[in-house]
Design a protein around this motif. Sequence first.
Motif, short mmCIF file in Angstrom:
data_model
loop_
_atom_site.label_atom_id
_atom_site.label_comp_id
_atom_site.label_asym_id
_atom_site.label_seq_id
_atom_site.Cartn_x
_atom_site.Cartn_y
_atom_site.Cartn_z
N GLY A 163 47.76 32.19 26.08
CA GLY A 163 46.59 32.70 25.38
C GLY A 163 45.29 32.36 26.08
N LYS A 164 45.33 31.41 27.01
CA LYS A 164 44.13 31.07 27.77
C LYS A 164 43.80 32.21 28.73
CE LYS A 164 44.57 26.02 27.68
NZ LYS A 164 44.67 24.79 28.48
N THR A 165 42.51 32.33 29.03
CA THR A 165 42.08 33.33 29.99
C THR A 165 41.72 32.65 31.31
OG1 THR A 165 39.82 33.21 29.12
CG2 THR A 165 41.26 34.96 28.26
N VAL A 166 42.02 33.35 32.42
CA VAL A 166 41.79 32.81 33.75
C VAL A 166 41.05 33.83 34.60
CG1 VAL A 166 42.86 31.99 35.88
CG2 VAL A 166 43.83 31.32 33.68
N GLU A 167 39.92 33.41 35.16
CA GLU A 167 39.21 34.26 36.12
C GLU A 167 39.84 34.05 37.49
OE1 GLU A 167 34.71 35.11 37.88
OE2 GLU A 167 35.13 33.26 36.78
N VAL A 168 40.28 35.15 38.09
CA VAL A 168 40.93 35.07 39.40
C VAL A 168 39.85 35.20 40.48
CG1 VAL A 168 42.64 36.09 40.94
CG2 VAL A 168 43.04 36.09 38.47
N LEU A 169 39.46 34.08 41.04
CA LEU A 169 38.45 34.09 42.10
C LEU A 169 39.08 34.35 43.47
CD1 LEU A 169 36.20 31.07 41.05
CD2 LEU A 169 35.87 33.51 40.60
N ASN A 170 40.35 34.02 43.60
CA ASN A 170 41.05 34.23 44.86
C ASN A 170 42.48 34.63 44.54
OD1 ASN A 170 42.49 33.90 47.32
ND2 ASN A 170 41.04 32.37 48.04
N THR A 171 42.88 35.82 44.96
CA THR A 171 44.24 36.30 44.63
C THR A 171 45.30 35.59 45.48
OG1 THR A 171 44.14 38.13 46.23
CG2 THR A 171 43.35 38.56 43.98
N ASP A 172 44.88 34.81 46.48
CA ASP A 172 45.83 34.04 47.27
C ASP A 172 46.14 32.69 46.62
OD1 ASP A 172 47.58 33.65 49.36
OD2 ASP A 172 46.07 32.78 50.69
N ALA A 173 45.50 32.39 45.50
CA ALA A 173 45.85 31.22 44.70
C ALA A 173 46.70 31.72 43.53
CB ALA A 173 44.60 30.50 44.21
N GLU A 174 47.79 32.39 43.90
CA GLU A 174 48.62 33.09 42.92
C GLU A 174 49.73 32.24 42.35
OE1 GLU A 174 51.34 32.63 45.92
OE2 GLU A 174 49.25 33.22 46.16
N GLY A 175 50.19 31.24 43.11
CA GLY A 175 51.33 30.46 42.66
C GLY A 175 51.07 29.76 41.35
N ARG A 176 49.88 29.24 41.19
CA ARG A 176 49.53 28.53 39.95
C ARG A 176 49.51 29.47 38.75
NH1 ARG A 176 44.06 26.56 42.69
NH2 ARG A 176 45.53 26.71 44.41
#
Length: 511
Positions: free
Chosen positions: A346-359
């Motif tokens: 339910g938390k929202t996450v701003e994706v600043l870098n799509t190469d930090a995808e694993g997390r």
Amino acid sequence: MTALTLSTSSAATLRADAVVIGVAKGAKGPVVAIGAEAVDKAFGGKLGTVLETLGATGAEGEVTKLPAASGLKAPVVLAVGLGEAPAKGDGYDAEALRRAAGAAARALSGSKKGAFALPVEDAAAAAAVAEGALLGAYAYDKANSGNGGAAKDKKKNGNGPLAEVALIGGKPRDKAYKAAAERAVALAAEVNRARDLINAPSNVLTPASFAATAVAAAKEFGLKTEVLDEKALKKGGYGGILGVGQGSDAPPRLVRIAYTHPKAEKTLALVGKGITYDSGGISLKPAGHNETMKCDMSGAATVFSTVVTAAKLGLRVNLTGWLALAENMPSGSATRPGDVLTMYSGKTVEVLNTDAEGRLVLADAITRACEEKPDAIVDVATLTGAMVLALGTRTFGIMANDEAFRTTVHEIAEEVGEQSWPMPLPADLRKSMDSPVADLANMGERMGGGLVAGLFLKEFIQDDITWAHLDIAGPAFNDSGPSGYTPKGGTGAAVRTLVRLAERTAAGDLG
């Protein structure tokens, strides 16, 4: 898979392509190790002098081949270095035995049978030699790459792995000795299974085919599986996994694979990052950083193989593996930098870098794992280049929300011969992930990036659940030449650590 046999024969009388002996660094030159007495006798008690003449020193991993003396059934003697000779009354370190056996097995590539007469004074030493030899004999079957011709050529040319390891010495009829050998066989087979998955090209191993592989293994070993495809992921609100996988024609999967024991008192949940190919997405990786990104699913391979090993060994523990599988690609449908994802929690996450995808994929899987209230969760991932910069290519980092548990995992890793180091989760770095448009961003302060990634994952762990994070970005894939029992390519890093953790948990010894 290389076979292991326990032999009661003497190193002098066993028929094999080569007899493997140990040699250590002594104060006055190379010293022939325990286990090679019969071979030394065939050389008139002067084998150490012969080896020194050939330039051998006994240094760790050093391999010296020489024609066998009269009286030996094997035509070749292979002397492998064990490093410094132990003090009188002490035995050889288990890791030294593993590495020596691995180096010898690699040197015997293409042979049918190697007789290993290394120091095996007890069951633990025998297990180390067996484990090292079976791991060192590994070779990736190119048939798995869709190149059957290459595989046939390899077999024809005799360049495949050593076919059989015959373990000489010790007490092969002893129950503990046999059990140690059987464990080594099961463990090595699963580390090598993980290596096969990691080495498989990304056009062969997709999220869907990885999931199918897990389902097939589950049927073979009596495990339970659940596979969420892209429709089920969308219905369930798995925004992290979907957000990473939406740019690829190969849709994502979340796989639950579980082993249970009727008398188990503890449950461990293992979560593995399974990015079957990582281009970086829209935040494209620079040239030179893409070629080995098939290995970005190493964490999921580790988790999968650990669960299967537990089933093979019949461990008295419940072990649930979560494989967060996706392919991270750039396309018109890919997640963009600046997009906001709503995670499974339910938390929202701003994706600043799509190469930090694993997390992102791990966060969804961790949240789901927490719902089952395990006694502890361990996630495993090739997560950050920052961890490689911090610890190098042979050591993985360990972070946790419980210092005692972090210490336990570190001690276990050291016990089984996997290099690791405990890392902190500094609270002051959390603020760097604050976002003006979401609950948090997937990036924070650049310095200490591996720790920031750990802090991100911690946001998705329930407060009452013990958790550890293993960042295996360094040791998961070996770009350099092979050494000891470690091959070039996929290594199966952390399988041995997690199996030992499961064994300790089964024994009621969870830290």
